[in-house]
Each structure stands twice: as structure tokens, then as C-alpha cells.
Design a protein around this motif. Structure first.
Motif, PDB file in Angstrom:
ATOM      1  N   LEU A   1      -6.714   2.865  -2.933  1.00 50.79           N
ATOM      2  CA  LEU A   1      -7.329   4.030  -2.273  1.00 50.79           C
ATOM      3  C   LEU A   1      -8.671   4.358  -2.919  1.00 50.79           C
ATOM      4  O   LEU A   1      -8.734   4.689  -4.117  1.00 50.79           O
ATOM      5  CB  LEU A   1      -6.374   5.239  -2.342  1.00 50.79           C
TER       6      LEU A   1
ATOM      7  N   LYS B   1       0.845  -1.213   0.000  1.00 48.10           N
ATOM      8  CA  LYS B   1       0.000   0.000   0.000  1.00 48.10           C
ATOM      9  C   LYS B   1       0.872   1.251   0.000  1.00 48.10           C
ATOM     10  O   LYS B   1       0.898   2.039   0.944  1.00 48.10           O
ATOM     11  CB  LYS B   1      -0.971  -0.034   1.176  1.00 48.10           C
TER      12      LYS B   1
ATOM     13  N   LYS C   1      -6.552   5.211   8.551  1.00 49.82           N
ATOM     14  CA  LYS C   1      -7.155   3.912   8.215  1.00 49.82           C
ATOM     15  C   LYS C   1      -6.307   2.824   8.859  1.00 49.82           C
ATOM     16  O   LYS C   1      -5.082   2.809   8.679  1.00 49.82           O
ATOM     17  CB  LYS C   1      -7.179   3.729   6.694  1.00 49.82           C
ATOM     18  N   ASN C   2      -6.912   1.949   9.614  1.00 49.17           N
ATOM     19  CA  ASN C   2      -6.181   0.856  10.277  1.00 49.17           C
ATOM     20  C   ASN C   2      -4.962   1.407  11.016  1.00 49.17           C
ATOM     21  O   ASN C   2      -5.125   2.240  11.902  1.00 49.17           O
ATOM     22  CB  ASN C   2      -5.837  -0.238   9.263  1.00 49.17           C
TER      23      ASN C   2
ATOM     24  N   ALA D   1      -5.119   9.246  12.109  1.00 47.96           N
ATOM     25  CA  ALA D   1      -5.854  10.395  11.556  1.00 47.96           C
ATOM     26  C   ALA D   1      -5.075  11.671  11.849  1.00 47.96           C
ATOM     27  O   ALA D   1      -4.452  11.807  12.896  1.00 47.96           O
ATOM     28  CB  ALA D   1      -7.234  10.471  12.193  1.00 47.96           C
TER      29      ALA D   1
ATOM     30  N   ASN E   1      -8.812  11.102   8.149  1.00 46.29           N
ATOM     31  CA  ASN E   1      -9.447  10.057   8.947  1.00 46.29           C
ATOM     32  C   ASN E   1      -8.543   8.894   9.307  1.00 46.29           C
ATOM     33  O   ASN E   1      -8.882   8.102  10.188  1.00 46.29           O
ATOM     34  CB  ASN E   1     -10.680   9.531   8.206  1.00 46.29           C
TER      35      ASN E   1
ATOM     36  N   TYR F   1      -9.103  12.637   2.285  1.00 49.89           N
ATOM     37  CA  TYR F   1      -9.972  11.828   3.149  1.00 49.89           C
ATOM     38  C   TYR F   1      -9.148  10.864   4.001  1.00 49.89           C
ATOM     39  O   TYR F   1      -9.373  10.726   5.212  1.00 49.89           O
ATOM     40  CB  TYR F   1     -11.005  11.065   2.288  1.00 49.89           C
ATOM     41  N   GLN F   2      -8.186  10.199   3.366  1.00 50.15           N
ATOM     42  CA  GLN F   2      -7.347   9.233   4.102  1.00 50.15           C
ATOM     43  C   GLN F   2      -6.513   9.940   5.175  1.00 50.15           C
ATOM     44  O   GLN F   2      -6.360   9.440   6.283  1.00 50.15           O
ATOM     45  CB  GLN F   2      -6.421   8.504   3.128  1.00 50.15           C
TER      46      GLN F   2
END
Ligand code: HEM
Length: 89
Positions: free
Chosen positions: A40, A29, A59-60, A64, A57, A53-54
Motif C-alpha cells: 500500500l 494483498k 483499486k483494480n 471505491a 478511490n 486513500y485506498q
């Protein structure tokens, strides 16, 4: 310029995991164009917004940044990542 500041923000907040556009935690990734397109959500239709957005916020295992970076800083770092992906890092 926007991308110069984006580079500084990237180096200070993202390079620890994404040095050179890679990903030290989840190898495939990366921030390379092909990986962004594959993994994505919405990258192909709205690239910078998808990165924003990523970053906002997380992810995993990615934290954020919405309480750490301003909206302007997130926009600048997203524009930087997009430009580097287009250039092949
Ligand atoms: C994924 C950007 C900071 C860990 C991603 C992706 C982007 C991104 C665009 C999607 C890549 C893909 O799915 O191929 C950024 C930016 C950062 C940042 C711009 C700084 C503002 C970090 C940090 C870490 C991290 C500090 C580690 C502590 C990860 C992980 C993923 C990821 C583990 C994969 C998430 C998943 O799908 O499970 N990052 N990142 N990132 N990032 Fe970051």
C-alpha cells in the motif's frame, strides 16, 4: 467509541473480501501490517491516510467507497484497520 463504529463499518462493507484481515481475491494483498507496508503506497509514512486513500478511490477489483461512505465513516474504518493491523488481527 471510534473503533467500535469502525468495526461495524468494516463488517458491513469490507469483510466480504477482507474477512479476518485477509483478501479473498488477491491472496497476498491482505490487511496485515507486513502486506500493507509492502503493497500500500505511503503506508509507512502516513498509515491512516494511505488506507483512507485506498478506501475512497478503490483499486483494480476493489470498489471505491467515496460515494457510499461518509468521510467520517471512512476515517473510522481506516482507524479500525490500522489498529487491527498493529494488533495482528
Ligand atoms: C486492497 C481496505 C473493501 C478488494 C485493500 C487494501 C486496503 C483495503 C487497505 C490494501 C491492501 C494491500 O495492498 O495489501 C479495504 C476496506 C474496505 C475494503 C477498509 C471497506 C471499506 C473491499 C471489498 C473488496 C476489496 C468489498 C472486494 C469486492 C480488495 C482487493 C485489493 C484490496 C482486490 C487489492 C487491490 C490491488 O492492489 O489490486 N483493501 N477494502 N476490498 N481490496 Fe479492499
Amino acid at each position: 467509541a471510534e473503533t467500535a463504529n469502525g468495526a461495524k463499518i468494516f463488517n458491513a462493507n469490507c469483510a466480504s473480501c477482507h474477512i479476518g484481515g485477509g483478501n479473498i481475491l488477491i491472496e497476498h494483498k491482505t490487511l496485515k501490517k507486513e502486506a500493507l507496508s509492502k503493497y500500500l503506497a505511503n503506508y509507512d509514512s502516513d498509515s491512516i491516510q494511505a488506507i483512507i486513500y485506498q478506501v475512497q478511490n478503490g483499486k483494480n477489483a476493489m470498489p471505491a467507497f467515496k460515494d457510499k461512505l461518509s468521510a467520517q465513516e471512512i476515517l473510522e474504518v481506516a482507524a479500525y484497520v490500522f489498529q487491527k493491523a498493529e494488533q495482528g488481527w
